[in-house]
Design a protein around this motif. Structure first.
Motif, PDB file in Angstrom:
ATOM      1  N   MET A 281       5.900   8.088   0.898  1.00 43.39           N
ATOM      2  CA  MET A 281       6.809   8.035   2.040  1.00 43.39           C
ATOM      3  C   MET A 281       6.567   9.183   3.008  1.00 43.39           C
ATOM      4  SD  MET A 281      10.375   6.741   0.303  1.00 43.39           S
ATOM      5  CE  MET A 281      11.294   7.071   1.805  1.00 43.39           C
ATOM      6  N   GLN A 282       6.345  10.376   2.502  1.00 39.23           N
ATOM      7  CA  GLN A 282       6.097  11.513   3.387  1.00 39.23           C
ATOM      8  C   GLN A 282       4.856  11.285   4.241  1.00 39.23           C
ATOM      9  OE1 GLN A 282       6.040  14.750   0.550  1.00 39.23           O
ATOM     10  NE2 GLN A 282       8.166  15.268   0.924  1.00 39.23           N
ATOM     11  N   ASN A 283       3.803  10.745   3.634  1.00 39.03           N
ATOM     12  CA  ASN A 283       2.589  10.443   4.390  1.00 39.03           C
ATOM     13  C   ASN A 283       2.828   9.326   5.403  1.00 39.03           C
ATOM     14  OD1 ASN A 283       1.017  12.371   3.060  1.00 39.03           O
ATOM     15  ND2 ASN A 283       0.484  10.961   1.417  1.00 39.03           N
ATOM     16  N   ALA A 284       3.608   8.308   4.982  1.00 41.43           N
ATOM     17  CA  ALA A 284       3.876   7.182   5.876  1.00 41.43           C
ATOM     18  C   ALA A 284       4.698   7.625   7.087  1.00 41.43           C
ATOM     19  CB  ALA A 284       4.611   6.082   5.115  1.00 41.43           C
ATOM     20  N   ILE A 285       5.657   8.515   6.872  1.00 40.68           N
ATOM     21  CA  ILE A 285       6.480   9.019   7.986  1.00 40.68           C
ATOM     22  C   ILE A 285       5.595   9.712   9.016  1.00 40.68           C
ATOM     23  CG2 ILE A 285       8.256  10.705   8.623  1.00 40.68           C
ATOM     24  CD1 ILE A 285       9.539  10.122   5.859  1.00 40.68           C
ATOM     25  N   LYS A 286       4.674  10.534   8.549  1.00 35.88           N
ATOM     26  CA  LYS A 286       3.791  11.263   9.468  1.00 35.88           C
ATOM     27  C   LYS A 286       2.849  10.315  10.209  1.00 35.88           C
ATOM     28  CE  LYS A 286       3.959  15.588   6.848  1.00 35.88           C
ATOM     29  NZ  LYS A 286       3.207  16.562   6.024  1.00 35.88           N
ATOM     30  N   HIS A 287       2.401   9.269   9.537  1.00 33.85           N
ATOM     31  CA  HIS A 287       1.518   8.318  10.206  1.00 33.85           C
ATOM     32  C   HIS A 287       2.286   7.462  11.209  1.00 33.85           C
ATOM     33  CE1 HIS A 287      -1.539   9.362   7.180  1.00 33.85           C
ATOM     34  NE2 HIS A 287      -2.398   8.818   8.019  1.00 33.85           N
ATOM     35  N   LEU A 288       3.496   7.054  10.869  1.00 36.32           N
ATOM     36  CA  LEU A 288       4.295   6.283  11.822  1.00 36.32           C
ATOM     37  C   LEU A 288       4.708   7.128  13.022  1.00 36.32           C
ATOM     38  CD1 LEU A 288       6.675   4.035   9.666  1.00 36.32           C
ATOM     39  CD2 LEU A 288       4.836   3.315  11.186  1.00 36.32           C
ATOM     40  N   GLY A 289       4.802   8.425  12.809  1.00 32.37           N
ATOM     41  CA  GLY A 289       5.165   9.328  13.899  1.00 32.37           C
ATOM     42  C   GLY A 289       3.968   9.809  14.688  1.00 32.37           C
ATOM     43  N   ALA A 290       2.840   9.115  14.557  1.00 27.46           N
ATOM     44  CA  ALA A 290       1.610   9.542  15.226  1.00 27.46           C
ATOM     45  C   ALA A 290       1.741   9.465  16.743  1.00 27.46           C
ATOM     46  CB  ALA A 290       0.439   8.687  14.750  1.00 27.46           C
ATOM     47  N   VAL A 291       1.055  10.357  17.419  1.00 25.18           N
ATOM     48  CA  VAL A 291       0.965  10.356  18.878  1.00 25.18           C
ATOM     49  C   VAL A 291      -0.509  10.318  19.253  1.00 25.18           C
ATOM     50  CG1 VAL A 291       1.441  11.631  20.994  1.00 25.18           C
ATOM     51  CG2 VAL A 291       3.114  11.652  19.124  1.00 25.18           C
ATOM     52  N   ASN A 292      -0.876   9.321  20.085  1.00 25.84           N
ATOM     53  CA  ASN A 292      -2.268   9.144  20.493  1.00 25.84           C
ATOM     54  C   ASN A 292      -3.204   9.014  19.288  1.00 25.84           C
ATOM     55  OD1 ASN A 292      -1.545   9.375  23.235  1.00 25.84           O
ATOM     56  ND2 ASN A 292      -1.693  11.611  23.140  1.00 25.84           N
ATOM     57  N   GLY A 293      -2.703   8.335  18.258  1.00 24.94           N
ATOM     58  CA  GLY A 293      -3.522   8.090  17.077  1.00 24.94           C
ATOM     59  C   GLY A 293      -3.617   9.242  16.113  1.00 24.94           C
ATOM     60  N   LYS A 294      -2.971  10.366  16.422  1.00 24.50           N
ATOM     61  CA  LYS A 294      -3.023  11.534  15.553  1.00 24.50           C
ATOM     62  C   LYS A 294      -1.716  11.646  14.777  1.00 24.50           C
ATOM     63  CE  LYS A 294      -3.945  16.506  15.579  1.00 24.50           C
ATOM     64  NZ  LYS A 294      -4.223  17.698  16.427  1.00 24.50           N
ATOM     65  N   PRO A 295      -1.766  11.601  13.424  1.00 19.51           N
ATOM     66  CA  PRO A 295      -0.531  11.675  12.625  1.00 19.51           C
ATOM     67  C   PRO A 295       0.251  12.950  12.909  1.00 19.51           C
ATOM     68  CG  PRO A 295      -2.384  11.021  11.258  1.00 19.51           C
ATOM     69  CD  PRO A 295      -2.958  11.437  12.580  1.00 19.51           C
ATOM     70  N   ALA A 296       1.561  12.832  12.804  1.00 16.84           N
ATOM     71  CA  ALA A 296       2.426  13.998  12.997  1.00 16.84           C
ATOM     72  C   ALA A 296       2.189  15.008  11.880  1.00 16.84           C
ATOM     73  CB  ALA A 296       3.887  13.570  13.022  1.00 16.84           C
ATOM     74  N   THR A 297       2.353  16.267  12.191  1.00 12.50           N
ATOM     75  CA  THR A 297       2.188  17.318  11.184  1.00 12.50           C
ATOM     76  C   THR A 297       3.510  17.659  10.509  1.00 12.50           C
ATOM     77  OG1 THR A 297       2.490  19.016  12.887  1.00 12.50           O
ATOM     78  CG2 THR A 297       0.229  18.315  12.393  1.00 12.50           C
TER      79      THR A 297
END
Length: 484
Positions: free
Chosen positions: A315-331
């Motif tokens: 889930m933590q990884n999925a949250i960061k990927h869904l929160g991506a901006v311009n194809g770059k996952p959120a940190t």
């Protein structure tokens, strides 16, 4: 500088002519080949962990492959299926185990032993790889046994129950161990509950199909090991006397000082059983210097068992990927514990209307306008916002109203419907709460109502917490406060 370049080139030319002459009379690799070899070696070094795993697997296959019999013929082969087993619903086995299915025991006398050895080797390999790859300390049963050799159980024991929802069950374990230590007794591990939803003020206890074993929720070996390191011996149910050997005592009838009353009135009994100890110890009988190390030892020892732990990571990884901006996952991401459930709405009505003259406006306040509170506390709209709630028990119109405001305010909202692993959607209420609780540990900032036992807990050490009402808040029923 120009002379330096010319001089260098002259030397390089002489060196080149010399090396060409040497190579014409030698069988050594060319400079190009050497560079290629160095590149290959560098690439292999980057994959050294995979090479290590492959080498270990080859050794295991060598050790466990069926040997040829006296006549030179190998033992008959029988296909086996390795499957992960989650001990859910009615099972009480460890959360993850590897089982060989389809093995014909009657075909050869040596094959069951072979299957057992192969399974044990795989489990040991998994154990070692978990330590190596995830930096997740996994004490073994042997580690625990060695630690317990110098920590024998006391003659007197204490059984206790847990009650209500996920966070209340955690605190019930804390209070139970604390009381046992105060009374000089060895606590017995309790069973937990699958669903502790409260529709009224009545305490919800584990019974029948609602029971779930401790090891299905928490990492049992780690829990016992960490408590033992803190000098606390806890018995597993099979190690304790049978329940019929215990004298039952209701804590509600003991007054304000339950530990004193238990010690005075029931101190002579060898085996004592109490109901749920949640919030039964009053602030007046608590000793911060003596009790706080025990409290944190228990809380720190409570970590998810293997499968919930994997859910958290996923889930933590999925949250960061869904929160991506311009194809770059959120940190990073922020976490909102939003109490919108029907049981919480009813609880807040009762809480606010207790006829004792105390104003209690800290339960459902600001919930439906939570977007305003997030802006007040500078929760960035550029950071994904995970919103945790038990959506199965939320009125659709209420959820639509609140979530709509968050989206209109510019927040990139993510919920469990977006990131729950498929297998987790069928899990029990408290397992889902456990996973979301630990998802909160990975958040940069967290926000929740001040009257819940979940809202502040994940961020207490790091002070990244915020409540609906302000930065200073109290954990419900406890004497502790946290100020950011």
């Amino acid at each position: 500088m120009g002379r330096y370049r010319i001089g260098f080139r002259g030397r390089e030319a002489r060196s080149t002519r010399s090396s060409l002459h040497d190579r014409s009379q030698s069988t050594s690799p060319s400079r190009c080949t050497q560079s290629s070899l160095r590149a290959i070696l560098a690439r292999l070094r980057s994959y050294r962990i995979y090479l290590l795993v492959g080498a270990i697997l080859l050794v295991l296959l060598k050790l466990t492959w069926p040997r040829a019999g006296p006549g030179g013929t190998a033992h008959p082969e029988h296909p086996g299926e390795l499957t992960p087993q989650w001990s859910s619903k009615g099972e009480t086995s460890p959360s993850i185990s590897l089982r060989l299915k389809g093995l014909d025991d009657a075909s050869t006398s040596g094959l069951p032993t072979l299957a057992k050895r192969f399974t044990e080797n795989l489990q040991q390999l998994e154990h070692g790889l978990q330590r190596l790859l995830k930096n997740r300390f996994l004490p073994s049963r042997d580690d625990l046994s060695k630690l317990l050799e110098n920590l024998p159980p006391k003659q007197q024991t204490l059984r206790f129950k847990v009650c209500n929802g996920f966070a209340n069950q955690r605190l019930s374990v804390v209070y139970g161990v604390l009381l046992a230590q105060r009374l000089g007794r060895t606590p017995v591990l309790p069973v937990l509950m699958r669903d502790g939803v409260q529709r009224s003020d009545a305490t919800v206890l584990a019974h029948g199909a609602n029971k779930v074993s401790f090891e299905d929720v928490y990492d049992l070996t780690f829990f016992l090991y960490e408590l033992a390191k803190a000098g606390i011996r806890m018995l597993e149910p099979h190690e304790a006397p049978r329940p019929s050997a215990y004298t039952e005592v209701s804590l509600g009838a003991l007054g304000a000082n339950v530990s004193g009353a238990l010690a005075t009135t029931y101190g002579h009994l060898q085996h004592l059983s109490i109901d749920c100890p949640l919030f039964k110890m009053s602030p007046g009988e608590m000793n911060q210097r003596l009790d706080e190390p025990i409290i944190w030892a228990v809380l720190d020892a409570l970590r998810p068992s293997h499968l919930p732990y994997l859910y958290v990571e996923t889930m933590q990884n999925a949250i960061k990927h869904l929160g991506a901006v311009n194809g770059k996952p959120a940190t990073r991401y922020n976490f909102l514990h939003l109490r919108l459930e029907n049981d919480w709405v009813e609880h807040c009505k009762r809480w606010s209307n207790i006829p004792d003259g105390v104003v209690r406006d800290n339960c459902y306040n600001n919930t439906e306008t939570i977007d305003v509170q997030l802006r007040l506390f500078a929760f960035s709209t550029n950071v994904p916002l995970y919103v945790a709630s038990y959506w199965n028990d939320v009125e659709p119109e209420r959820a639509k109203k609140v979530m709509g405001r968050l989206v209109d305010a510019g927040y990139r909202v993510i919920t469990s419907n977006d990131v729950f692993p498929e297998a987790m959607k069928a899990e029990d209420r408290e397992i889902r709460a456990l996973v979301e609780y630990y998802v909160g540990f990975g958040a940069s900032r967290g926000c929740g109502p001040p009257t819940t036992t979940v809202a502040t807990s994940p961020w207490r050490h790091t002070c990244r917490c915020t409540s609906y009402r302000g930065c200073s808040h109290t954990t419900a029923g406890a004497a502790n406060t946290t100020t950011c």
